[in-house]
Design an enzyme around this catalytic site. Structure first.
Site, PDB file in Angstrom:
ATOM      1  N   LYS A 180     -17.537  -3.065 -21.565  1.00 25.71           N
ATOM      2  CA  LYS A 180     -18.467  -1.771 -22.049  1.00 25.71           C
ATOM      3  C   LYS A 180     -17.649  -1.453 -23.529  1.00 25.71           C
ATOM      4  O   LYS A 180     -16.498  -1.289 -23.284  1.00 25.71           O
ATOM      5  CB  LYS A 180     -18.642  -0.578 -21.152  1.00 25.71           C
ATOM      6  CG  LYS A 180     -18.870  -1.056 -19.834  1.00 25.71           C
ATOM      7  CD  LYS A 180     -19.436   0.210 -18.992  1.00 25.71           C
ATOM      8  CE  LYS A 180     -19.505  -0.244 -17.612  1.00 25.71           C
ATOM      9  NZ  LYS A 180     -18.204   0.005 -16.743  1.00 25.71           N
ATOM     10  N   TYR A 186     -11.240   1.200 -19.424  1.00 29.03           N
ATOM     11  CA  TYR A 186     -10.594   1.067 -18.035  1.00 29.03           C
ATOM     12  C   TYR A 186      -9.356   0.576 -18.327  1.00 29.03           C
ATOM     13  O   TYR A 186      -8.563   0.334 -17.397  1.00 29.03           O
ATOM     14  CB  TYR A 186     -11.515   0.521 -16.961  1.00 29.03           C
ATOM     15  CG  TYR A 186     -12.553   0.795 -16.684  1.00 29.03           C
ATOM     16  CD1 TYR A 186     -13.323   2.181 -17.003  1.00 29.03           C
ATOM     17  CD2 TYR A 186     -13.615   0.288 -15.594  1.00 29.03           C
ATOM     18  CE1 TYR A 186     -14.309   2.642 -16.688  1.00 29.03           C
ATOM     19  CE2 TYR A 186     -14.776   0.709 -15.543  1.00 29.03           C
ATOM     20  CZ  TYR A 186     -15.215   1.907 -16.020  1.00 29.03           C
ATOM     21  OH  TYR A 186     -16.586   2.227 -15.653  1.00 29.03           O
ATOM     22  N   HIS A 213     -20.972   2.063 -23.532  1.00 30.06           N
ATOM     23  CA  HIS A 213     -20.596   2.897 -22.375  1.00 30.06           C
ATOM     24  C   HIS A 213     -21.319   4.292 -22.463  1.00 30.06           C
ATOM     25  O   HIS A 213     -21.645   4.604 -21.173  1.00 30.06           O
ATOM     26  CB  HIS A 213     -19.138   3.041 -22.542  1.00 30.06           C
ATOM     27  CG  HIS A 213     -18.427   3.294 -21.191  1.00 30.06           C
ATOM     28  ND1 HIS A 213     -17.231   2.843 -20.936  1.00 30.06           N
ATOM     29  CD2 HIS A 213     -18.754   4.081 -20.063  1.00 30.06           C
ATOM     30  CE1 HIS A 213     -16.757   3.242 -19.660  1.00 30.06           C
ATOM     31  NE2 HIS A 213     -17.849   3.769 -19.120  1.00 30.06           N
ATOM     32  N   ASP A 232     -17.603  -5.382 -12.659  1.00 31.44           N
ATOM     33  CA  ASP A 232     -17.628  -4.312 -13.693  1.00 31.44           C
ATOM     34  C   ASP A 232     -16.538  -4.065 -14.231  1.00 31.44           C
ATOM     35  O   ASP A 232     -15.400  -3.887 -13.574  1.00 31.44           O
ATOM     36  CB  ASP A 232     -18.344  -3.191 -13.124  1.00 31.44           C
ATOM     37  CG  ASP A 232     -18.699  -2.276 -14.274  1.00 31.44           C
ATOM     38  OD1 ASP A 232     -19.605  -2.431 -14.931  1.00 31.44           O
ATOM     39  OD2 ASP A 232     -17.956  -1.142 -14.199  1.00 31.44           O
TER      40      ASP A 232
HETATM   41  N1  NAP Z   1     -20.700   3.484 -17.059  1.00 28.39           N
HETATM   42  C1  NAP Z   1     -19.972   4.716 -16.444  1.00 28.39           C
HETATM   43  O1  NAP Z   1     -20.101   5.731 -17.112  1.00 28.39           O
HETATM   44  C2  NAP Z   1     -19.238   4.401 -15.192  1.00 28.39           C
HETATM   45  C3  NAP Z   1     -18.732   5.842 -14.776  1.00 28.39           C
HETATM   46  C4  NAP Z   1     -18.104   5.656 -13.637  1.00 28.39           C
HETATM   47  C5  NAP Z   1     -17.920   4.590 -12.770  1.00 28.39           C
HETATM   48  N2  NAP Z   1     -18.259   3.405 -13.404  1.00 28.39           N
HETATM   49  C6  NAP Z   1     -18.224   1.986 -12.735  1.00 28.39           C
HETATM   50  O2  NAP Z   1     -18.806   2.190 -11.244  1.00 28.39           O
HETATM   51  C7  NAP Z   1     -17.769   1.762 -10.316  1.00 28.39           C
HETATM   52  C8  NAP Z   1     -17.997   2.524  -8.949  1.00 28.39           C
HETATM   53  O3  NAP Z   1     -17.916   3.783  -9.034  1.00 28.39           O
HETATM   54  P1  NAP Z   1     -16.518   4.823  -8.563  1.00 28.39           P
HETATM   55  O4  NAP Z   1     -15.494   3.811  -8.811  1.00 28.39           O
HETATM   56  O5  NAP Z   1     -16.540   5.677  -9.578  1.00 28.39           O
HETATM   57  O6  NAP Z   1     -16.916   5.529  -7.186  1.00 28.39           O
HETATM   58  P2  NAP Z   1     -17.452   4.590  -5.901  1.00 28.39           P
HETATM   59  O7  NAP Z   1     -17.750   3.250  -5.864  1.00 28.39           O
HETATM   60  O8  NAP Z   1     -18.754   5.431  -5.581  1.00 28.39           O
HETATM   61  O9  NAP Z   1     -16.470   5.017  -4.923  1.00 28.39           O
HETATM   62  C9  NAP Z   1     -15.197   4.579  -4.897  1.00 28.39           C
HETATM   63  C10 NAP Z   1     -14.373   5.135  -3.773  1.00 28.39           C
HETATM   64  O10 NAP Z   1     -14.777   4.943  -2.480  1.00 28.39           O
HETATM   65  C11 NAP Z   1     -14.021   4.499  -1.827  1.00 28.39           C
HETATM   66  N3  NAP Z   1     -14.693   3.550  -0.596  1.00 28.39           N
HETATM   67  C12 NAP Z   1     -15.265   2.474  -0.993  1.00 28.39           C
HETATM   68  N4  NAP Z   1     -15.933   1.863   0.113  1.00 28.39           N
HETATM   69  C13 NAP Z   1     -15.539   2.776   0.931  1.00 28.39           C
HETATM   70  C14 NAP Z   1     -16.138   2.928   2.366  1.00 28.39           C
HETATM   71  N5  NAP Z   1     -16.724   1.593   3.043  1.00 28.39           N
HETATM   72  N6  NAP Z   1     -15.752   3.623   3.298  1.00 28.39           N
HETATM   73  C15 NAP Z   1     -15.050   4.755   2.791  1.00 28.39           C
HETATM   74  N7  NAP Z   1     -14.560   4.808   1.434  1.00 28.39           N
HETATM   75  C16 NAP Z   1     -14.823   3.767   0.668  1.00 28.39           C
HETATM   76  C17 NAP Z   1     -12.887   3.855  -2.491  1.00 28.39           C
HETATM   77  O11 NAP Z   1     -11.568   3.878  -1.621  1.00 28.39           O
HETATM   78  P3  NAP Z   1     -10.869   2.760  -1.289  1.00 28.39           P
HETATM   79  O12 NAP Z   1     -10.515   2.028  -2.633  1.00 28.39           O
HETATM   80  O13 NAP Z   1      -9.584   3.448  -0.560  1.00 28.39           O
HETATM   81  O14 NAP Z   1     -11.817   1.880  -0.402  1.00 28.39           O
HETATM   82  C18 NAP Z   1     -12.978   4.682  -3.864  1.00 28.39           C
HETATM   83  O15 NAP Z   1     -11.951   5.714  -3.626  1.00 28.39           O
HETATM   84  C19 NAP Z   1     -16.478   2.072 -10.918  1.00 28.39           C
HETATM   85  O16 NAP Z   1     -15.324   1.333 -10.515  1.00 28.39           O
HETATM   86  C20 NAP Z   1     -16.841   1.692 -12.334  1.00 28.39           C
HETATM   87  O17 NAP Z   1     -16.809   0.190 -12.269  1.00 28.39           O
HETATM   88  C21 NAP Z   1     -19.129   3.624 -14.639  1.00 28.39           C
END
Ligand code: NAP
Length: 280
Positions: free
Chosen positions: A77, A52, A110, A47
């Site tokens: 996006k 970003y 987005h 993604d």
């Molecule tokens: N369409 C939209 O509006 C929108 C909005 C927000 C996000 N997104 C997309 O969704 C993706 C995922 O969401 P997100 O990045 O917000 O949050 P997430 O994937 O829910 O969480 C990421 C966080 O979790 C930690 N983490 C990951 N695996 C872990 C594990 N096994 N144990 C402990 N901690 C862990 C990571 O730290 P470490 O890196 O230190 O492991 C990071 O700080 C984004 O990266 C983006 O591509 C889209």
């Protein structure tokens, strides 16, 4: 380097893995290395987003990887400030130039930005870009049922995917039912609720202990059993691998309901209700 991730078929015939990789804040050389490691771990769906500022980083990771481009599925996006038809088409091309890719597998709007009310025009641009071969599959993020109904009414084309905020604190039951009725795949953003409070939830700790798995694995397994494509992000190769090891156990109905009980009406991480919130 075949991946173990199950695949599903979308309403436009595209096949997509049931688990992908998020890249928000993964930029520059460190980001490219992290994404390269994720591809090595077996992730095939990556993604990204124009906003970003890491389409170039994702493209670099693709070039560093030995996995052929056609085995990878890359998403970007369209930002809210480029919803007009002409700007959307130029932005899609700019996204491709940034990543140095010939096509995106997925391109998503987005945010609907309902006050701006131009998302249907942007959607027409995505439809045409797909026809011209710049994108293989088109979708949206953060679209409520009323926004999707409008796309259907104005263009007759439904999105293949709607990427929405979905985690145990906000399980999106009604929105998921709407997607099922319309054969739209649900994709979960922040699937681990950014791995903060969630790691301390007792109910999750108990389930994790019972399966000898981590809380993140339990949450991602829950996402998979809900039928949603989670896209967890991690900068650590170890955690990237951990997050993929979810296809060798299953949660019972009782465990699924216990996780659902964490959901709250105000469970969004940042109060970004797409009916109101706009992002440009
Ligand atoms: N369409 C939209 O509006 C929108 C909005 C927000 C996000 N997104 C997309 O969704 C993706 C995922 O969401 P997100 O990045 O917000 O949050 P997430 O994937 O829910 O969480 C990421 C966080 O979790 C930690 N983490 C990951 N695996 C872990 C594990 N096994 N144990 C402990 N901690 C862990 C990571 O730290 P470490 O890196 O230190 O492991 C990071 O700080 C984004 O990266 C983006 O591509 C889209």
């Amino acid at each position: 380097m075949n991946s173990q991730i199950p695949v599903t078929t979308l309403n436009d015939g595209m096949k997509v893995p049931m688990l992908g990789f998020g890249t928000y804040t993964m930029n520059g050389n460190q980001g490219a290395q992290g994404i390269h490691h994720a591809i090595d771990a077996g992730y095939r769906l990556i993604d990204s987003a124009y906003n970003y500022e890491n389409e170039g980083t994702v493209g670099e990771a693709v070039r560093r990887s030995s996995v052929p481009r056609e085995q990878l599925m890359i998403t970007s996006k369209l930002p809210g400030r480029y919803h007009s038809y002409d700007k959307a088409l130029i932005t899609i091309q700019e996204s491709l130039y940034r990543a140095q890719l010939d096509y995106y597998d997925f391109y998503l709007i987005h945010w609907p930005n309902p006050k701006q009310e131009m998302y249907a025009e942007a959607w027409q641009a995505l439809i045409d870009a797909k026809r011209w071969g710049l994108i293989r599959s088109i979708g949206v993020c953060n679209f409520l049922p009323e926004h999707i109904e409008r796309l259907k009414k104005e263009t007759g084309v439904l999105p293949s995917i709607n990427q929405i905020e979905l985690h145990p604190y906000f399980n999106q039951e009604e929105q998921r039912m709407f997607h099922e009725e319309h054969h739209i795949a649900t994709q979960s953003w922040s699937p681990l609720a950014r791995a903060k409070n969630i790691l301390g939830e007792e109910v999750l700790q108990e389930i994790a202990r019972a399966h000898n798995k981590s809380i993140s694995q339990v949450v991602l397994r829950w996402q998979y059993q809900l039928g949603s494509i989670a896209i967890p992000r991690s900068s650590s190769h170890e955690r990237q691998c951990e997050n993929m090891a979810i296809f060798d156990f299953s949660l019972s109905e009782t465990e699924m309901s216990k996780i659902a009980s964490l959901t709250r009406a105000d469970g969004r991480l940042k109060d970004q209700d797409p009916a109101e919130y706009e992002e440009f």
